[in-house]
Motif scaffolding. Structure first.
Motif, PDB file in Angstrom:
ATOM      1  N   GLU A 180       0.630  -1.249  -0.345  1.00 49.23           N
ATOM      2  CA  GLU A 180       0.105   0.388  -0.229  1.00 49.23           C
ATOM      3  C   GLU A 180       1.090   1.690  -0.113  1.00 49.23           C
ATOM      4  O   GLU A 180       2.058   0.971   0.224  1.00 49.23           O
ATOM      5  N   HIS A 212      -2.122   2.593  10.425  1.00 54.34           N
ATOM      6  CA  HIS A 212      -3.209   2.084  10.597  1.00 54.34           C
ATOM      7  C   HIS A 212      -3.357   0.237  11.282  1.00 54.34           C
ATOM      8  O   HIS A 212      -2.479   0.229  10.796  1.00 54.34           O
ATOM      9  N   HIS A 223      -5.669  -2.922  10.088  1.00 58.96           N
ATOM     10  CA  HIS A 223      -6.727  -3.464   8.908  1.00 58.96           C
ATOM     11  C   HIS A 223      -7.736  -4.368   9.275  1.00 58.96           C
ATOM     12  O   HIS A 223      -7.397  -5.041  10.625  1.00 58.96           O
ATOM     13  N   ASP A 272      -8.592   0.146   5.967  1.00 60.53           N
ATOM     14  CA  ASP A 272      -8.142   0.124   6.331  1.00 60.53           C
ATOM     15  C   ASP A 272      -8.328   1.357   8.254  1.00 60.53           C
ATOM     16  O   ASP A 272     -10.416   2.038   8.075  1.00 60.53           O
TER      17      ASP A 272
HETATM   18 ZN   LIG Z   1      -4.330  -0.107   4.835  1.00 59.18          ZN
END
Ligand SMILES: [Zn+2]
Ligand SMILES: [Zn+2]
Length: 135
Positions: free
Chosen positions: A78, A84, A86, A97
């Motif tokens: 990504e 973040h 998942h 996200d």
């Molecule tokens: Zn992600």
């Protein structure tokens, strides 16, 4: 920021191949090497898997992309962004996200176990709303 500017910021030349890979990642959010090959093939039929891989690696090394490690899954790539977590749908495989604060949790575990936590990767197995709505 455009992808050309993004590459420039990371001191990488904006080649059509890199722009194509970034375009795929932008559109799909997360993609495996196979996914990226499939989508870039449409635009660049002669692009080899090793060329795609080399471009991915260059962008990974510069920290423009990040690798998403998921349990029992292939590696996903990504475009790097804020840390973040998942949410992974067990039915359709879609990855979303979600930003959660892990600082407090990390501190708590360190205090309770006297260990030093180096990094925390949190992911959730889900059934996404689209899959839920077709049930
Ligand atoms: Zn992600
Ligand atoms: Zn789903």
């Amino acid at each position: 920021m455009s992808h050309v500017e993004l590459l420039k910021q990371y001191e990488l030349k904006a080649t059509p191949q890199r722009l194509c890979v970034l375009g795929v990642l932008e559109k799909y959010g997360h993609a495996t090497l196979d996914d990226i090959e499939k989508y870039t093939k449409v635009k660049f039929p002669t692009l080899s898997l090793s060329t795609i891989y080399r471009n991915l690696n260059e962008m990974l090394k510069k920290d423009l992309l990040s690798e998403v490690k998921l349990v029992n899954k292939k590696d996903y790539f990504e475009i790097k962004k804020e840390k973040h977590s998942h949410l992974i749908c067990k039915e359709c495989g879609k990855i979303e996200d979600y930003t959660i604060q892990t600082d407090e949790l990390v501190e708590q575990i360190e205090t309770l176990t006297s260990n030093k936590i180096l990094s925390a990767t949190v992911s959730f197995d889900i059934i996404c709303k689209e899959c839920l709505s077709t049930k």
